[in-house]
Write an enzyme that holds these catalytic residues in place. Structure first.
Site, PDB file in Angstrom:
ATOM      1  N   SER A 120       0.827  -1.193   0.000  1.00  0.00           N
ATOM      2  CA  SER A 120       0.000   0.000   0.000  1.00  0.00           C
ATOM      3  C   SER A 120       0.872   1.258   0.000  1.00  0.00           C
ATOM      4  O   SER A 120       1.622   1.487  -0.947  1.00  0.00           O
ATOM      5  CB  SER A 120      -0.953  -0.035   1.201  1.00  0.00           C
ATOM      6  OG  SER A 120      -1.983   0.894   1.078  1.00  0.00           O
ATOM      7  N   ASP A 132     -10.397  -3.975  -4.285  1.00  0.00           N
ATOM      8  CA  ASP A 132      -9.570  -2.956  -3.636  1.00  0.00           C
ATOM      9  C   ASP A 132      -9.617  -1.679  -4.457  1.00  0.00           C
ATOM     10  O   ASP A 132      -9.465  -1.720  -5.687  1.00  0.00           O
ATOM     11  CB  ASP A 132      -8.128  -3.470  -3.532  1.00  0.00           C
ATOM     12  CG  ASP A 132      -7.174  -2.505  -2.843  1.00  0.00           C
ATOM     13  OD1 ASP A 132      -7.623  -1.462  -2.329  1.00  0.00           O
ATOM     14  OD2 ASP A 132      -5.964  -2.810  -2.815  1.00  0.00           O
ATOM     15  N   HIS A 157      -8.189  -5.209   0.191  1.00  0.00           N
ATOM     16  CA  HIS A 157      -6.975  -4.467   0.541  1.00  0.00           C
ATOM     17  C   HIS A 157      -6.431  -4.939   1.891  1.00  0.00           C
ATOM     18  O   HIS A 157      -7.189  -5.186   2.830  1.00  0.00           O
ATOM     19  CB  HIS A 157      -7.274  -2.965   0.608  1.00  0.00           C
ATOM     20  CG  HIS A 157      -6.055  -2.135   0.818  1.00  0.00           C
ATOM     21  ND1 HIS A 157      -5.226  -1.771  -0.222  1.00  0.00           N
ATOM     22  CD2 HIS A 157      -5.496  -1.622   1.937  1.00  0.00           C
ATOM     23  CE1 HIS A 157      -4.217  -1.058   0.250  1.00  0.00           C
ATOM     24  NE2 HIS A 157      -4.356  -0.957   1.563  1.00  0.00           N
TER      25      HIS A 157
END
Length: 313
Positions: free
Chosen positions: A159, A255, A285
């Site tokens: 991320s 996501d 996610h």
């Protein structure tokens, strides 16, 4: 495409407590506590490892805490992975990603150096990338002491950490060092503004929400008055991706970041960079940090570690 049953059950369990505070309704300190609690609940605890060493290294604005993981089956001078944790540049730390770093070290057969870079909003852009880059330079400069091969250093992150790994690779190319042999990008943030189809499809109810991503982005980039399309904040806007290290890019099907992760993989490939792109269709996610709850997460981490091991062989 359908949501993985275990991921679906996890989301339903979280939705069953409507009185629980939302991350975006908390101050950053509260969000950090919530994230640590979630990591303790969803990740396996006490993953065996050969050695763990906490230390501090010099950074551009003071010492940077790092954690060095030596795998169980370590031997001789081998490869290394510099790991940047996720958490929107606002939350996350060495503890929230301890299990993942232990697993990557063991499965890839390399030392992992996890970096506890400065967090926003106390330290907005470019503090995180400055620390991330300084850590990669330190690892190369101190390879002999750490016991690693300076020609086999990879960067990785999930991320926001994937964003930092991509940005470090770009900066290392621009500044002609350190030498990065490989980049492992796990559902990375690569673009701004956020107008993709995956942002529209999964804006709510799938772990990372569009409003939550705005909360992170505002704390890290916009609070600093920075250009949201600066390539070290949004790597997809780099002038050229040619000459970057080979990459393994992972996305999750459900996501908001899925489409920009794929777009970055496609852009790398178009620029002549060797890329392997993997989309886990039924995942949400953050699933790499849910090995204690999702079977697919364990398989995905092992697959990423194998790609890392093969690339650094």
């Amino acid at each position: 495409m359908s949501l993985d049953p275990q991921a679906k059950a996890l989301l339903e369990q979280m939705a069953a407590n409507p009185d629980a505070p939302r991350l975006i309704d908390l101050p950053p300190a509260g969000g950090r506590e919530m994230y640590r609690a979630m990591a303790a609940m969803l990740d396996p605890q006490g993953v065996p490892i050969g050695k763990v060493e906490d230390r501090s290294i010099p950074g551009p604005a003071g010492d940077i805490p790092v954690r060095i993981y030596t795998p169980v089956a370590a031997g001789g001078t081998g490869p290394a992975l510099v790991y940047y944790h996720g958490g929107g540049w606002v939350i996350g730390d060495l503890e929230t990603h301890d299990a993942l770093c232990r697993t990557l070290a063991n499965e890839a057969g390399c030392k992992v150096i996890a970096v506890d870079y400065r967090l926003a909003p106390e330290h907005p852009f470019p503090a995180a990338i400055d620390d991330a880059y300084a850590a990669a330079k330190w690892v190369e400069a101190n390879a002999a002491e750490i016991g690693i091969d300076p020609n086999r250093i990879a960067v990785a992150g999930d991320s926001a950490g994937g964003n930092l790994a991509a940005a470090v690779s770009l900066r290392a190319k621009a500044e002609k060092g350190p030498h990065i042999a490989f980049q492992l990008l796990i559902y990375p943030v690569t673009d701004a503004p956020r107008t993709t189809q995956s942002y529209r499809d999964f804006a709510t109810g799938h772990m990372l929400e569009a409003e939550g991503m705005d909360w992170f982005w505002n704390h890290y980039v916009l609070s600093a008055g920075a250009d949201p399309k600066h390539p070290y904040a949004a790597p997809l806007h780099a002038e050229s991706l040619a000459g970057l290290p080979p990459a393994y890019v992972v996305t999750a099907g459900f996501d908001v970041l899925r489409d920009e992760g794929k777009a970055y993989a496609d852009a790398l490939k178009k620029a002549g960079v060797a890329v392997e792109y993997v989309n886990y269709e039924g995942m949400i996610h953050g699933f790499f940090n849910m090995q204690g709850a999702l079977d697919v997460a364990r398989d995905a981490v092992k697959a990423a570690a194998k790609a890392l091991r093969d690339a650094l062989a």
